[in-house]
Design a protein around this motif. Structure first.
Motif, mmCIF file in Angstrom:
data_model
loop_
_atom_site.group_PDB
_atom_site.id
_atom_site.type_symbol
_atom_site.label_atom_id
_atom_site.label_comp_id
_atom_site.label_asym_id
_atom_site.label_seq_id
_atom_site.Cartn_x
_atom_site.Cartn_y
_atom_site.Cartn_z
ATOM 1 N N UNK A 217 -79.648 -75.455 -14.969
ATOM 2 C CA UNK A 217 -80.055 -76.240 -16.130
ATOM 3 C C UNK A 217 -78.891 -77.032 -16.712
ATOM 4 N N UNK A 218 -77.733 -76.436 -16.763
ATOM 5 C CA UNK A 218 -76.560 -77.110 -17.319
ATOM 6 C C UNK A 218 -75.484 -77.204 -16.249
ATOM 7 N N UNK A 219 -75.795 -77.837 -15.127
ATOM 8 C CA UNK A 219 -74.921 -77.874 -13.970
ATOM 9 C C UNK A 219 -73.521 -78.385 -14.226
ATOM 10 N N UNK A 220 -73.378 -79.593 -14.714
ATOM 11 C CA UNK A 220 -72.067 -80.178 -14.923
ATOM 12 C C UNK A 220 -71.310 -79.427 -16.009
ATOM 13 N N UNK A 221 -71.985 -79.070 -17.068
ATOM 14 C CA UNK A 221 -71.351 -78.325 -18.160
ATOM 15 C C UNK A 221 -70.819 -76.983 -17.649
ATOM 16 N N UNK A 222 -71.605 -76.298 -16.831
ATOM 17 C CA UNK A 222 -71.181 -75.007 -16.288
ATOM 18 C C UNK A 222 -69.995 -75.173 -15.345
ATOM 19 N N UNK A 223 -70.006 -76.215 -14.533
ATOM 20 C CA UNK A 223 -68.883 -76.468 -13.634
ATOM 21 C C UNK A 223 -67.593 -76.692 -14.414
ATOM 22 N N UNK B 235 -66.164 -90.217 -8.618
ATOM 23 C CA UNK B 235 -64.955 -89.990 -9.423
ATOM 24 C C UNK B 235 -64.947 -88.584 -10.015
ATOM 25 N N UNK B 236 -66.084 -88.165 -10.549
ATOM 26 C CA UNK B 236 -66.183 -86.835 -11.165
ATOM 27 C C UNK B 236 -66.025 -85.750 -10.104
ATOM 28 N N UNK B 237 -66.671 -85.931 -8.963
ATOM 29 C CA UNK B 237 -66.583 -84.952 -7.877
ATOM 30 C C UNK B 237 -65.146 -84.812 -7.375
ATOM 31 N N UNK B 238 -64.420 -85.910 -7.321
ATOM 32 C CA UNK B 238 -63.034 -85.870 -6.865
ATOM 33 C C UNK B 238 -62.181 -85.023 -7.808
ATOM 34 N N UNK B 239 -62.362 -85.204 -9.114
ATOM 35 C CA UNK B 239 -61.601 -84.426 -10.096
ATOM 36 C C UNK B 239 -61.984 -82.948 -10.017
ATOM 37 N N UNK B 240 -63.272 -82.666 -9.798
ATOM 38 C CA UNK B 240 -63.742 -81.284 -9.704
ATOM 39 C C UNK B 240 -63.447 -80.666 -8.336
ATOM 40 N N UNK B 241 -62.919 -81.488 -7.410
ATOM 41 C CA UNK B 241 -62.617 -81.066 -6.046
ATOM 42 C C UNK B 241 -63.853 -80.509 -5.347
ATOM 43 N N UNK B 242 -64.933 -81.245 -5.464
ATOM 44 C CA UNK B 242 -66.205 -80.880 -4.844
ATOM 45 C C UNK B 242 -66.804 -82.118 -4.196
ATOM 46 N N UNK B 243 -67.852 -81.913 -3.406
ATOM 47 C CA UNK B 243 -68.597 -83.025 -2.840
ATOM 48 C C UNK B 243 -69.693 -83.415 -3.821
ATOM 49 N N UNK B 244 -70.035 -84.693 -3.838
ATOM 50 C CA UNK B 244 -71.068 -85.193 -4.750
ATOM 51 C C UNK B 244 -72.369 -84.426 -4.564
ATOM 52 N N UNK B 245 -72.756 -84.164 -3.321
ATOM 53 C CA UNK B 245 -74.001 -83.462 -3.026
ATOM 54 C C UNK B 245 -74.052 -82.038 -3.551
ATOM 55 N N UNK B 246 -72.893 -81.440 -3.778
ATOM 56 C CA UNK B 246 -72.858 -80.086 -4.334
ATOM 57 C C UNK B 246 -73.158 -80.093 -5.832
ATOM 58 N N UNK B 247 -72.824 -81.186 -6.487
ATOM 59 C CA UNK B 247 -73.051 -81.296 -7.928
ATOM 60 C C UNK B 247 -74.425 -81.907 -8.205
ATOM 61 N N UNK B 248 -74.718 -83.003 -7.518
ATOM 62 C CA UNK B 248 -75.989 -83.701 -7.687
ATOM 63 C C UNK B 248 -76.629 -83.865 -6.303
ATOM 64 N N UNK B 249 -77.444 -82.888 -5.860
ATOM 65 C CA UNK B 249 -78.048 -82.946 -4.514
ATOM 66 C C UNK B 249 -78.857 -84.226 -4.262
ATOM 67 N N UNK B 250 -79.443 -84.777 -5.309
ATOM 68 C CA UNK B 250 -80.252 -85.989 -5.118
ATOM 69 C C UNK B 250 -79.400 -87.215 -4.783
ATOM 70 N N UNK B 251 -78.092 -87.142 -4.956
ATOM 71 C CA UNK B 251 -77.195 -88.255 -4.600
ATOM 72 C C UNK B 251 -76.564 -88.075 -3.224
ATOM 73 N N UNK B 252 -76.937 -87.004 -2.551
ATOM 74 C CA UNK B 252 -76.379 -86.693 -1.238
ATOM 75 C C UNK B 252 -76.591 -87.870 -0.293
ATOM 76 N N UNK B 253 -75.501 -88.330 0.350
ATOM 77 C CA UNK B 253 -75.638 -89.493 1.262
ATOM 78 C C UNK B 253 -76.420 -89.169 2.516
#
Length: 67
Positions: free
Chosen positions: A4-10, A49-67
């Motif tokens: 529910x609060x994915x980015x906030x929890x990360x 940009x956010x994923x790079x700072x969090x040292x994660x892949x975009x798809x791990x944070x927002x699966x719907x943006x997965x390339x």
């Protein structure tokens, strides 16, 4: 992120603040607060940009943006 609060929890898990993310990415605090508050999906270039700072892949944070 599926939670529910994915980015906030990360941010809490990685002990980062929105201000630190803002400084490292160049994304405004207002935009980041909107993403957290509304659990909104960012545009792909902002997500990268956010994923790079969090040292994660975009798809791990927002699966719907997965390339």
């Amino acid at each position: 992120m599926s939670g529910k609060h994915g980015l906030e929890q990360l941010l809490k898990d990685k002990k980062l603040s929105l201000q630190k993310i803002s400084e490292d990415t160049g994304v405004s605090m207002l935009a980041l607060e909107f993403l957290v508050y509304k659990q909104h999906q960012p545009k792909p270039h902002i997500a990268q940009k956010i994923a790079k700072v969090l040292e994660m892949k975009v798809g791990e944070i927002w699966p719907e943006l997965k390339p």
